[in-house]
Design an enzyme around this catalytic site. Sequence first.
Site, PDB file in Angstrom:
ATOM      1  N   GLY A 184       2.269   4.958  -0.726  1.00 38.42           N
ATOM      2  CA  GLY A 184       1.753   6.263  -1.133  1.00 38.42           C
ATOM      3  C   GLY A 184       2.908   7.216  -1.376  1.00 38.42           C
ATOM      4  O   GLY A 184       3.305   7.489  -2.504  1.00 38.42           O
ATOM      5  N   ARG A 185       3.497   7.666  -0.266  1.00 34.34           N
ATOM      6  CA  ARG A 185       4.570   8.654  -0.321  1.00 34.34           C
ATOM      7  C   ARG A 185       5.701   8.261  -1.281  1.00 34.34           C
ATOM      8  O   ARG A 185       6.203   9.097  -2.025  1.00 34.34           O
ATOM      9  CB  ARG A 185       5.150   8.844   1.086  1.00 34.34           C
TER      10      ARG A 185
ATOM     11  N   TYR B 142       3.476  18.561  11.191  1.00 29.47           N
ATOM     12  CA  TYR B 142       4.505  17.613  11.651  1.00 29.47           C
ATOM     13  C   TYR B 142       5.874  18.273  11.797  1.00 29.47           C
ATOM     14  O   TYR B 142       6.865  17.564  11.934  1.00 29.47           O
ATOM     15  CB  TYR B 142       4.711  16.480  10.638  1.00 29.47           C
TER      16      TYR B 142
ATOM     17  N   GLU C  28       0.834  -1.214   0.000  1.00 27.72           N
ATOM     18  CA  GLU C  28       0.000   0.000   0.000  1.00 27.72           C
ATOM     19  C   GLU C  28       0.864   1.259   0.000  1.00 27.72           C
ATOM     20  O   GLU C  28       0.728   2.108   0.874  1.00 27.72           O
ATOM     21  CB  GLU C  28      -0.893   0.023   1.254  1.00 27.72           C
TER      22      GLU C  28
ATOM     23  N   CYS D  62      -3.252  33.749   8.830  1.00 32.62           N
ATOM     24  CA  CYS D  62      -3.130  34.384  10.140  1.00 32.62           C
ATOM     25  C   CYS D  62      -2.923  33.366  11.254  1.00 32.62           C
ATOM     26  O   CYS D  62      -3.806  33.132  12.087  1.00 32.62           O
ATOM     27  CB  CYS D  62      -4.369  35.223  10.412  1.00 32.62           C
ATOM     28  N   GLU D  63      -1.783  32.723  11.239  1.00 34.68           N
ATOM     29  CA  GLU D  63      -1.385  31.751  12.258  1.00 34.68           C
ATOM     30  C   GLU D  63       0.134  31.792  12.313  1.00 34.68           C
ATOM     31  O   GLU D  63       0.779  31.803  11.266  1.00 34.68           O
ATOM     32  CB  GLU D  63      -1.753  30.314  11.844  1.00 34.68           C
TER      33      GLU D  63
ATOM     34  N   ARG E  72       2.005  20.061   5.933  1.00 34.39           N
ATOM     35  CA  ARG E  72       2.983  19.202   6.607  1.00 34.39           C
ATOM     36  C   ARG E  72       3.923  19.946   7.555  1.00 34.39           C
ATOM     37  O   ARG E  72       4.149  19.464   8.663  1.00 34.39           O
ATOM     38  CB  ARG E  72       3.772  18.366   5.587  1.00 34.39           C
TER      39      ARG E  72
HETATM   40  C1  LIG Z   1      -1.578   6.258   4.631  1.00 35.93           C
HETATM   41  C2  LIG Z   1      -1.596   4.790   4.506  1.00 35.93           C
HETATM   42  C3  LIG Z   1      -0.746   4.143   3.603  1.00 35.93           C
HETATM   43  C4  LIG Z   1       0.314   4.865   2.794  1.00 35.93           C
HETATM   44  O1  LIG Z   1       1.427   5.185   3.550  1.00 35.93           O
HETATM   45  P1  LIG Z   1       2.741   5.812   2.881  1.00 35.93           P
HETATM   46  O2  LIG Z   1       3.625   6.093   4.021  1.00 35.93           O
HETATM   47  O3  LIG Z   1       2.321   7.053   2.155  1.00 35.93           O
HETATM   48  O4  LIG Z   1       3.310   4.797   1.963  1.00 35.93           O
HETATM   49  C5  LIG Z   1      -0.868   2.780   3.466  1.00 35.93           C
HETATM   50  N1  LIG Z   1      -1.782   2.074   4.192  1.00 35.93           N
HETATM   51  C6  LIG Z   1      -2.610   2.666   5.061  1.00 35.93           C
HETATM   52  C7  LIG Z   1      -3.582   1.845   5.806  1.00 35.93           C
HETATM   53  C8  LIG Z   1      -2.545   4.039   5.258  1.00 35.93           C
HETATM   54  O5  LIG Z   1      -3.357   4.615   6.148  1.00 35.93           O
END
Ligand SMILES: *Cc1c(COP(=O)(O)O)cnc(C)c1O
Length: 428
Positions: free
Chosen positions: A289-290, A330, A287, A356-357, A326
């Site tokens: 993403g980043r 974070y 899964e 305005c923060e 971000r």
């Molecule tokens: C956000 C998320 C991802 C993706 O994470 P990355 O760090 O962006 O690879 C995968 N699985 C679940 C369940 C997530 O919530």
Amino acid sequence: MSHFAYRNRTLHIENLPLAQVAAEFGTPTYVYSRASLEENFAAYANACKQHGRSDAHGALVCYSVKSNSNLAVLNLLGKLGSGFDIVSGGELLRVIAAGGDPRKVIFSGVGKSREEMRLALSHDILCFNVESIPELHRLNAIALEMGKRAPVSLRVNPNVDAKTHPYISTGLKDNKFGIAFEEAIATYKVAASLPGLQVVGIDCHIGSQLLDDAPLLEALDKVIELVDTLNDAGIVLHHLDIGGGIGITYDDEKPVAVADYLARLFARIDDWRAKKYAGNNITVLFEPGRSIVGNAGVLLTEVQYLKHGETKNFAVVDAAMNDLMRPAMYEAWHGVQALQKREGSSQVYDVVGPVCESGDWLARARALTLEQGDLLAIMSAGAYGMTMASNYNTRGRAAEVLVDGEQSMLIRKREMPADLFALESIPK
Ligand SMILES: *Cc1c(COP(=O)(O)O)cnc(C)c1O
């Protein structure tokens, strides 16, 4: 390879000067490199192929939609064979609108509503990643109502320390995600007893921006332990989903290469399956993403004012925390590059937005050679940038542009003020 580089002091994305994108589409604007997206996805797909696993057989990359959910990005990845990891019904509708295959969709998240379950069942998604016993019961009831069996995987909490920022660490005991390792077997037994459910897999996701794969392999070992115990109890799983989480370089981080991580992961899995299951394999899901979109995008912004204070200098730009949350959320670090590098001595600036923060900053203490009106790229902004953007301060969200070679295509129009209050009304 990076598709963002200087040529003659001019920052390019692929073969296009980023200043040209800013001139055509204005600022703030998110800009993504198609070649970069393709390469990052290929790192996963090729590693799967090299280990004898392909999309149809033995492995599936389910891109995490929440990292960047623009339809053009989803469409591109879908065409490359990607499945999708979603966390809401809205994301499922996005995947479908982008031409993605709902049968390659897995549905994660702790709070799925009845409506979201109905929607996902009606599209025959690949799997629900379930995070609690009440969720199992709700899904079972809805599936029975619809005359279906819902494919389920349980998100287990392997209780390993991902050693990342606490807000993006999800695999430890005391956070809201997943089912405790010690309760996993009992929960699987509940799932297996419910007639509206079909137990198909197991999943975990221990956190994000992991630089080392050791915690992921540790999580894998814990998951393997559960698969074996379940198998001995007569619950046979078809897939194992190890989640996302591989990090990227924002500054000088050196994340593990996807190919190396997958090589180690598949070696362990193959070894285990050979020994315990006579080579009978198990499908592996990812899964990410980043690691697919993060370094494929930048946020373009224009310097509005330079403020030289007694103790600090500020570059006030037209992008803000509502565009890229971000740093505020974070304390994340993003590189800042001038689209046209100037000669001359630099000064140290905080790069801040107009919101305005005091938390509205994009970068702190950067040596930059700047003049009012200069254009900047906030680097590595492709993941959790636009998807986390808000309309705070009634600021329209940025435009999004996809670049392919020398071509740029608008993939999301800039929001206009009237768009922002279109759904509101004044009582008579
Ligand atoms: C956000 C998320 C991802 C993706 O994470 P990355 O760090 O962006 O690879 C995968 N699985 C679940 C369940 C997530 O919530």
